[in-house]
Enzyme design. Structure first.
Site, PDB file in Angstrom:
ATOM      1  N   CYS A  22       7.747  -4.728  10.526  1.00 43.04           N
ATOM      2  CA  CYS A  22       6.923  -5.281  11.608  1.00 43.04           C
ATOM      3  C   CYS A  22       5.869  -6.233  11.044  1.00 43.04           C
ATOM      4  O   CYS A  22       4.820  -5.790  10.551  1.00 43.04           O
ATOM      5  CB  CYS A  22       6.269  -4.152  12.394  1.00 43.04           C
ATOM      6  SG  CYS A  22       5.200  -4.767  13.710  1.00 43.04           S
TER       7      CYS A  22
ATOM      8  N   CYS B 295       2.453  -6.120  12.693  1.00 45.22           N
ATOM      9  CA  CYS B 295       1.645  -4.942  12.355  1.00 45.22           C
ATOM     10  C   CYS B 295       1.049  -5.080  10.957  1.00 45.22           C
ATOM     11  O   CYS B 295      -0.101  -4.707  10.727  1.00 45.22           O
ATOM     12  CB  CYS B 295       2.497  -3.660  12.372  1.00 45.22           C
ATOM     13  SG  CYS B 295       3.640  -3.536  13.738  1.00 45.22           S
ATOM     14  N   ASP B 296       1.831  -5.585  10.006  1.00 44.97           N
ATOM     15  CA  ASP B 296       1.448  -5.477   8.594  1.00 44.97           C
ATOM     16  C   ASP B 296       1.204  -6.803   7.876  1.00 44.97           C
ATOM     17  O   ASP B 296       0.773  -6.799   6.718  1.00 44.97           O
ATOM     18  CB  ASP B 296       2.547  -4.703   7.832  1.00 44.97           C
ATOM     19  CG  ASP B 296       2.721  -3.293   8.381  1.00 44.97           C
ATOM     20  OD1 ASP B 296       1.721  -2.728   8.847  1.00 44.97           O
ATOM     21  OD2 ASP B 296       3.850  -2.784   8.367  1.00 44.97           O
TER      22      ASP B 296
END
Ligand code: FAD
Ligand code: NAP
Length: 313
Positions: free
Chosen positions: A136, A139-140
């Site tokens: 992701c 997300c990261d």
């Protein structure tokens, strides 16, 4: 003591299919209950711009899903933060056990559990998950400012992730097992114009390498699919974007599936092999897997559930 809740229509999943089913089932005065699962809003909460949702030239995925949730709630869907852990379809009413202990019984069920990211299945991938290996980018990605990153895959997700990661990374290597991308033309054009992205064709990830203490990625080894040659690429982040598999855990042993686990529905319908159980969205769709097609199937499922219940009265 566990609580039992009865509903005419239980919707399992909170992606575009589930929320659209909620809007339609509410407007049919069926007072549906929708259980959101571990990922409220579904896959679109893991992306940034969505450019193909009609009515918006561009909208952030998480915003779109908050709008859908609000819409379903405003129409009368009861939205519950819980996870369905098992579903008994052998007798009526259908019975769903949940993580919270609540038991949901329902006259009809709409399955809208969507899909989840696939992994390569390498031991080293598992070892570094959360320590440099991710599925992701939104997300990261932030953790990799001015670092080198690799992305694995050749579809829309891989190309979008590679493009997004150039906001942070100094360089992104897109590793693909062929020399042809299956992403949409508009995304390929953007990729080709982005000087931070370097494709590495005909290569497969064979190992993620890194430090033990603290655990962290330092590079990857790839293998040329034509020559077998091994290449080592230094990087701090590895983003695996090799597609999604249907989230069919609740029904894989009871409903017919095909094409790698997608639930089979009757032609032009969301009806499954069990009367009263309907399936919509990526759970059933090995072909299009889009937000708008999932929403369309959510609509169909709610209309079909309404007709099914009316036919029983
Ligand atoms: P999902 O969105 O997969 O949602 C599934 C839901 O089911 C989740 O809420 C989950 O919590 C819930 N659930 C699962 N198991 C349970 C359970 N046991 N109990 C309760 N709930 C459960 N499509 C586009 O059209 N445009 C795009 O720009 C686009 N970008 C994308 C970017 C990325 C990174 C990804 C991964 C996908 C993208 N897609 C895009 C595809 C799109 O997101 C999917 O087609 C769509 O979200 C599928 O909707 P769905 O409702 O079937 O399920
Ligand atoms: P996808 O279209 O299935 O593509 C998966 C990619 O990963 C393919 O290029 C595939 O290679 C590669 N791959 C698969 N298994 C592999 C393995 N074991 N090792 C190495 N490479 C492997 O998946 P996706 O990109 O996640 O897209 C899923 C769905 O969501 C699609 O329908 C897509 O259109 C949709 N989506 C849409 C948007 C958008 O509209 N903007 C954005 C993201 C996703 P091959 O090509 O060789 O098979």
């Amino acid at each position: 003591m566990s609580e039992t809740r009865h509903t005419k229509v239980l919707i399992i999943g909170s992606g575009p299919a589930g929320y659209t089913a909620g809007v339609y089932a509410s407007r049919a005065m069926l007072s549906p209950i929708l259980v959101q699962g571990m990922e409220p809003g579904g896959q679109l909460t893991t992306t940034t711009e969505v450019e193909n949702w009609p009515g918006h030239s561009e909208i952030q995925g998480p915003d779109l899903m908050v709008n859908m949730e609000t819409h379903a709630r405003d129409m009368g869907t009861e939205i519950i933060s819980d996870l369905i852990t098992s579903l008994d379809m052998s007798k009526r009413p259908f019975t769903a056990q949940s993580d919270s202990g609540t038991v949901y019984t329902a006259d009809a069920v709409i399955l809208a559990t969507g899909a989840r990211a696939k992994w390569l299945g390498l031991e080293s991938e598992e070892k570094f998950k959360g320590f440099g290996v991710s599925a992701c980018a939104t997300c990261d990605g932030f953790f990799y400012r001015n670092e080198e990153i690799v992305v694995i895959g050749g579809g829309n997700t891989a190309v979008e992730e590679a493009l997004f990661l150039t906001n942070f990374a100094s360089k992104v290597t897109l590793i693909h097992r062929r020399d042809e991308l299956r992403a949409e033309k508009i995304l390929i054009d953007r990729l080709e114009k982005n000087s931070k992205i370097e494709p590495l064709w005909f290569n497969e990830l064979v190992e993620v390498v890194g430090d033990e203490n603290p655990l962290g990625v330092t590079g990857v080894k790839t293998k040329n699919t034509q020559t077998g040659e091994i290449t080592e690429i230094p990087c701090k982040g590895v983003f695996v974007a090799i597609g999604h598999a249907p989230a069919n855990e609740l029904v894989k042993d009871t409903l017919e599936t095909h094409m790698g686990g997608y639930v089979v529905t009757k032609p032009d319908s969301t009806e499954t092999s069990v009367p009263g159980i309907f399936a919509a969205g990526d759970l059933t769709d090995h072909k299009y897997r889009q937000a708008v097609t999932s929403a369309g199937m959510g609509c169909m499922a709610a209309l079909e559930a309404e007709r099914f219940l009316a036919g029983e009265e």
